[in-house]
Design an enzyme around this catalytic site. Sequence first.
Site, short mmCIF file in Angstrom:
data_model
loop_
_atom_site.label_atom_id
_atom_site.label_comp_id
_atom_site.label_asym_id
_atom_site.label_seq_id
_atom_site.Cartn_x
_atom_site.Cartn_y
_atom_site.Cartn_z
N LEU A 152 41.67 40.58 11.26
CA LEU A 152 41.79 39.84 10.01
C LEU A 152 42.56 40.66 8.98
O LEU A 152 43.51 40.16 8.36
CB LEU A 152 40.40 39.47 9.47
N TYR A 153 42.17 41.90 8.77
CA TYR A 153 42.82 42.72 7.76
C TYR A 153 44.31 42.91 8.08
O TYR A 153 45.16 42.81 7.18
CB TYR A 153 42.14 44.09 7.64
N ARG A 154 44.64 43.16 9.32
CA ARG A 154 46.05 43.34 9.69
C ARG A 154 46.83 42.04 9.49
O ARG A 154 47.94 42.07 8.98
CB ARG A 154 46.16 43.82 11.14
#
Length: 189
Positions: A152-154
């Site tokens: 998600l963060y990437r």
Amino acid sequence: MTTSLSYARLSADDFRTRLREALDIYVEAMRYPPGTAEQRAPMWLTHALRDGWRCVAALDAEGTMLGLAYGYQGAPGQWWHEQVRRGLASSGGEELAQRWLSDYFELTEIHVRPASQARGIGEDLLRRLLDGVPNRQVLLSTPEGPSRAWKLYRRLGFADALRDYHFAGDPRPFAILGRTLPLEPQDRR
């Protein structure tokens, strides 16, 4: 079967009222041992008093919390800020620390019940929490290693600020990730 899902901004009072439920999600999602919630409760209550604090919860049709995200404006003197500042300064110098820590929102917690994961709730929580945040950037820490959170963060453009960092009192390596704000609008295909 699709469950009706809604999102709500929680006031500090709402958060205090629902603290037990929120901590249960945290312990379940992070697979922490029993007793962790009691240790975290005072810290979470203190966080709710910080400048810029905000919280978003995901709720099912009955109003049961499925996930939550909260954070606040990071500032010198806060434990996390000081830990990360030391790590950034020792890995890349004071200029690096200043660049990341000069105007940021700390994404302190984001958790979704395991049974409700992989349904887009985490991304929705993150986007709703960060919508309208006045800070220039957002920072977070997450345990190293592959996970849904990492993906998600990437996908949302978070970059490495510091890798393989060890917070005082925790043997696990963490990554400090960050990105500028605002987030790009969500692609609604």
